[in-house]
Design a protein around this motif. Structure first.
Motif, PDB file in Angstrom:
ATOM      1  N   GLU A 108       0.855  -1.185   0.000  1.00 37.10           N
ATOM      2  CA  GLU A 108       0.000   0.000   0.000  1.00 37.10           C
ATOM      3  C   GLU A 108       0.891   1.234   0.000  1.00 37.10           C
ATOM      4  N   VAL A 109       0.528   2.201  -0.848  1.00 36.29           N
ATOM      5  CA  VAL A 109       1.311   3.419  -0.966  1.00 36.29           C
ATOM      6  C   VAL A 109       0.414   4.641  -0.865  1.00 36.29           C
ATOM      7  N   VAL A 110       1.050   5.762  -0.579  1.00 37.48           N
ATOM      8  CA  VAL A 110       0.379   7.053  -0.594  1.00 37.48           C
ATOM      9  C   VAL A 110       1.127   7.916  -1.606  1.00 37.48           C
ATOM     10  N   LEU A 111       0.385   8.479  -2.549  1.00 38.68           N
ATOM     11  CA  LEU A 111       0.949   9.397  -3.531  1.00 38.68           C
ATOM     12  C   LEU A 111       0.661  10.808  -3.043  1.00 38.68           C
ATOM     13  N   THR A 112       1.705  11.593  -2.869  1.00 42.04           N
ATOM     14  CA  THR A 112       1.574  12.954  -2.369  1.00 42.04           C
ATOM     15  C   THR A 112       2.107  13.916  -3.413  1.00 42.04           C
ATOM     16  N   CYS A 113       1.250  14.795  -3.902  1.00 46.66           N
ATOM     17  CA  CYS A 113       1.672  15.788  -4.890  1.00 46.66           C
ATOM     18  C   CYS A 113       2.498  16.867  -4.204  1.00 46.66           C
ATOM     19  N   MET A 114       3.638  17.167  -4.797  1.00 48.43           N
ATOM     20  CA  MET A 114       4.572  18.166  -4.254  1.00 48.43           C
ATOM     21  C   MET A 114       4.996  19.103  -5.376  1.00 48.43           C
ATOM     22  N   LEU A 115       4.159  20.093  -5.636  1.00 45.74           N
ATOM     23  CA  LEU A 115       4.407  21.094  -6.672  1.00 45.74           C
ATOM     24  C   LEU A 115       4.454  20.449  -8.062  1.00 45.74           C
ATOM     25  N   ASN A 116       5.655  20.089  -8.555  1.00 41.70           N
ATOM     26  CA  ASN A 116       5.790  19.566  -9.912  1.00 41.70           C
ATOM     27  C   ASN A 116       6.162  18.085  -9.957  1.00 41.70           C
ATOM     28  N   LYS A 117       6.011  17.410  -8.852  1.00 38.30           N
ATOM     29  CA  LYS A 117       6.349  15.989  -8.788  1.00 38.30           C
ATOM     30  C   LYS A 117       5.379  15.290  -7.848  1.00 38.30           C
ATOM     31  N   VAL A 118       5.441  13.968  -7.851  1.00 42.02           N
ATOM     32  CA  VAL A 118       4.594  13.166  -6.975  1.00 42.02           C
ATOM     33  C   VAL A 118       5.494  12.245  -6.171  1.00 42.02           C
ATOM     34  N   GLU A 119       5.379  12.310  -4.859  1.00 39.27           N
ATOM     35  CA  GLU A 119       6.127  11.389  -4.008  1.00 39.27           C
ATOM     36  C   GLU A 119       5.304  10.123  -3.810  1.00 39.27           C
ATOM     37  N   ILE A 120       5.995   8.979  -3.830  1.00 38.18           N
ATOM     38  CA  ILE A 120       5.352   7.687  -3.567  1.00 38.18           C
ATOM     39  C   ILE A 120       5.941   7.159  -2.262  1.00 38.18           C
ATOM     40  N   TRP A 121       5.106   7.090  -1.251  1.00 36.40           N
ATOM     41  CA  TRP A 121       5.530   6.627   0.073  1.00 36.40           C
ATOM     42  C   TRP A 121       4.887   5.276   0.378  1.00 36.40           C
ATOM     43  N   ASP A 122       5.628   4.393   1.021  1.00 35.88           N
ATOM     44  CA  ASP A 122       4.993   3.244   1.643  1.00 35.88           C
ATOM     45  C   ASP A 122       4.010   3.811   2.665  1.00 35.88           C
ATOM     46  N   LYS A 123       2.831   3.218   2.751  1.00 29.47           N
ATOM     47  CA  LYS A 123       1.778   3.789   3.601  1.00 29.47           C
ATOM     48  C   LYS A 123       2.235   3.955   5.052  1.00 29.47           C
ATOM     49  N   LYS A 124       2.910   2.962   5.603  1.00 35.30           N
ATOM     50  CA  LYS A 124       3.361   3.068   7.003  1.00 35.30           C
ATOM     51  C   LYS A 124       4.415   4.155   7.165  1.00 35.30           C
ATOM     52  N   ALA A 125       5.334   4.272   6.198  1.00 35.95           N
ATOM     53  CA  ALA A 125       6.365   5.313   6.265  1.00 35.95           C
ATOM     54  C   ALA A 125       5.730   6.699   6.153  1.00 35.95           C
ATOM     55  N   HIS A 126       4.686   6.813   5.339  1.00 34.65           N
ATOM     56  CA  HIS A 126       3.986   8.084   5.198  1.00 34.65           C
ATOM     57  C   HIS A 126       3.319   8.473   6.521  1.00 34.65           C
ATOM     58  N   GLN A 127       2.677   7.510   7.161  1.00 36.16           N
ATOM     59  CA  GLN A 127       2.048   7.791   8.459  1.00 36.16           C
ATOM     60  C   GLN A 127       3.090   8.227   9.480  1.00 36.16           C
ATOM     61  N   GLN A 128       4.261   7.579   9.464  1.00 35.26           N
ATOM     62  CA  GLN A 128       5.342   7.951  10.382  1.00 35.26           C
ATOM     63  C   GLN A 128       5.840   9.362  10.094  1.00 35.26           C
ATOM     64  N   MET A 129       5.999   9.682   8.805  1.00 37.24           N
ATOM     65  CA  MET A 129       6.448  11.020   8.430  1.00 37.24           C
ATOM     66  C   MET A 129       5.457  12.067   8.943  1.00 37.24           C
ATOM     67  N   LEU A 130       4.169  11.798   8.788  1.00 38.17           N
ATOM     68  CA  LEU A 130       3.159  12.744   9.264  1.00 38.17           C
ATOM     69  C   LEU A 130       3.175  12.878  10.778  1.00 38.17           C
ATOM     70  N   SER A 131       3.465  11.790  11.468  1.00 45.62           N
ATOM     71  CA  SER A 131       3.496  11.860  12.933  1.00 45.62           C
ATOM     72  C   SER A 131       4.718  12.626  13.433  1.00 45.62           C
ATOM     73  N   ASP A 132       5.706  12.819  12.565  1.00 48.21           N
ATOM     74  CA  ASP A 132       6.901  13.587  12.929  1.00 48.21           C
ATOM     75  C   ASP A 132       6.750  15.066  12.604  1.00 48.21           C
ATOM     76  N   GLU A 133       5.518  15.519  12.384  1.00 49.53           N
ATOM     77  CA  GLU A 133       5.271  16.922  12.058  1.00 49.53           C
ATOM     78  C   GLU A 133       5.845  17.795  13.166  1.00 49.53           C
ATOM     79  N   PRO A 134       6.437  18.918  12.775  1.00 49.23           N
ATOM     80  CA  PRO A 134       7.007  19.805  13.795  1.00 49.23           C
ATOM     81  C   PRO A 134       5.955  20.202  14.824  1.00 49.23           C
TER      82      PRO A 134
END
Length: 154
Positions: A108-134
């Protein structure tokens, strides 16, 4: 190219193919004719560029000093693994196995649009990245936008 917008959850099939979500596909009309370029991100995720945007990145890199070892190291790492993919008749793209391993993508992946590109994150890694929000996003915004001269009220 206009900027890309949205975040999409997708599942890979057993062959590592991913259906491009309809909302994203509408924003990438050139994907069917030019293809897309998938590469490693600067962290443990993958990046999708349109061919036009990828060529712009290569143009930027070609202007760097090729005799500088750090430049060569960066260019080698940044371009290594880059793969051109074209959507199949069903609108799926095949994620290269080596790139999937790099990003820890398992299904399972999450596609996140970032201006002119799309990041493809493993779903669990994406959730971890979001939980590390400043803790204080406003402080980060000030540091990035105002102190670098990009803020609105100057």
């Amino acid at each position: 190219m206009s900027y890309l917008t949205g975040e999409f959850e997708c599942k890979l099939d057993a062959k590592g193919r991913m259906m491009i979500p309809a909302g994203l596909k509408k924003q990438l009309p050139e994907a069917d004719t030019e293809g897309l370029v998938i590469n490693r991100g600067l962290e443990k995720y993958l990046v999708i560029y349109t061919k036009t945007e990828w060529d712009k990145k290569l143009d930027e890199l070609s202007k760097l000093n090729e005799y500088d070892r750090k430049v060569n190291q960066f260019v080698r790492y940044f371009t290594g693994g880059a793969t051109t993919v074209e959507p199949d008749a069903a609108g799926r793209i095949n994620l290269p196995k080596g790139l999937m391993e790099y990003a820890g993508i398992t299904g399972e992946v999450v596609l996140t649009c970032m201006l002119n590109k799309v990041e493809i994150w493993d779903k669990k890694a994406h959730q971890q990245m979001l939980s590390d929000e400043p803790e204080n996003f406003a402080d980060l915004a000030e540091e990035v936008m105002v102190k670098r001269g990009k803020g609105g009220n100057e």
